[in-house]
Design an enzyme around this catalytic site. Sequence first.
Site, PDB file in Angstrom:
ATOM      1  N   TYR A 105       0.933  -1.137  -0.159  1.00 24.53           N
ATOM      2  CA  TYR A 105       0.062  -0.104   0.086  1.00 24.53           C
ATOM      3  C   TYR A 105       1.005   1.298   0.047  1.00 24.53           C
ATOM      4  O   TYR A 105       1.760   1.375   1.027  1.00 24.53           O
ATOM      5  CB  TYR A 105      -0.751  -0.011   1.301  1.00 24.53           C
ATOM      6  CG  TYR A 105      -2.043   1.217   1.495  1.00 24.53           C
ATOM      7  CD1 TYR A 105      -2.107   2.002   0.598  1.00 24.53           C
ATOM      8  CD2 TYR A 105      -2.505   1.234   2.633  1.00 24.53           C
ATOM      9  CE1 TYR A 105      -2.826   3.037   0.751  1.00 24.53           C
ATOM     10  CE2 TYR A 105      -3.128   2.436   3.007  1.00 24.53           C
ATOM     11  CZ  TYR A 105      -3.564   3.350   2.170  1.00 24.53           C
ATOM     12  OH  TYR A 105      -4.366   4.452   2.133  1.00 24.53           O
ATOM     13  N   LYS A 119      -1.473  -1.615  -4.310  1.00 25.67           N
ATOM     14  CA  LYS A 119      -2.334  -0.298  -4.393  1.00 25.67           C
ATOM     15  C   LYS A 119      -1.636   1.188  -4.354  1.00 25.67           C
ATOM     16  O   LYS A 119      -1.027   1.266  -3.383  1.00 25.67           O
ATOM     17  CB  LYS A 119      -3.089  -0.450  -3.030  1.00 25.67           C
ATOM     18  CG  LYS A 119      -4.257   0.568  -2.799  1.00 25.67           C
ATOM     19  CD  LYS A 119      -4.591   0.496  -1.306  1.00 25.67           C
ATOM     20  CE  LYS A 119      -5.406   1.798  -1.041  1.00 25.67           C
ATOM     21  NZ  LYS A 119      -5.751   1.787   0.428  1.00 25.67           N
TER      22      LYS A 119
END
Length: 308
Positions: A138, A166
């Site tokens: 992330y 992500k």
Amino acid sequence: MNPKVSWQGVFPAVTTQFRDDMSVDVEATAKVIDALIQDGVSGLIVCGTVGENTSLSTREKIAVMEAGRAVAKGRVPVICGIAEFTTAFAVETAREAARIGVDGIMVMPALVYSSKPHETAAHFRTVAKATDLPVMVYNNPPVYKNDVTPEILASLADCETVVCFKDSSGDTRRFIDTRNMVGDRFVLFAGLDDVVVESIAMGAVGWVSGMSNAFPREGETLFRLAKARRFDELMPLYEWFMPLLHLDARPDLVQCIKLCEHLMGRGTWRTRPPRLELPAADKAHVEAIMQKALANRPALPDVGLARG
């Protein structure tokens, strides 16, 4: 698509629900999770930024993970966010996630410490090697300060459990840069609501979404239209959605998203300190956006969305 996972579509970053005394309301959180699944989302992120991960104790994180897995019952993947101060703490949480049996983990850089690129990579590598769970890396430099660049991500290509990236930087060129470096090694996910269509156009196959907590059917429909390149049908929906999606890019995104969720009757506005209730002017601004959105809520094109 990485053969280890079949993650695609909209994965709302589920809100954690709190009681009046600010204790975690596991039952209310479970209801939020079930309602999202009933409305056809493709997966769930628990204990993410919107789930107020850093405001939860380890015991509370475990309770939310257990609730997510129990409610989902295998209907959709459940991924747990891991946001810890040290690599060792992150490893401990990853092991708890594996014990509980969630479908994957979304790992953030070590918090507070502003790491150098090789230290950022080492954090992810150490956590990934400590678990057999699929790992979503992330990147959210505006919030977490440490930037996971395509170069850092590419250096993790040899870590078998790192399967997904992500990106919440807002720079959609990074999806292309990543592919140019390592091909289709990683599943790519959009992480910032107000560039989701652009992210899909650049190769994202999934979307970790904030505002889809309040509008899950609109979010999933928008995603599927973009994936199918149905731009004539997509644009009116995206234009309607954009003022709401912009709220995901604010520092107080959690308060904004929870207020919208509350106005939709899907959860409470309550956040745990240090996040405080929105000041009156900000609250009125969000309420005005919601009022206009609901007054002009569009009919959704058919995208084969499952109904609960």
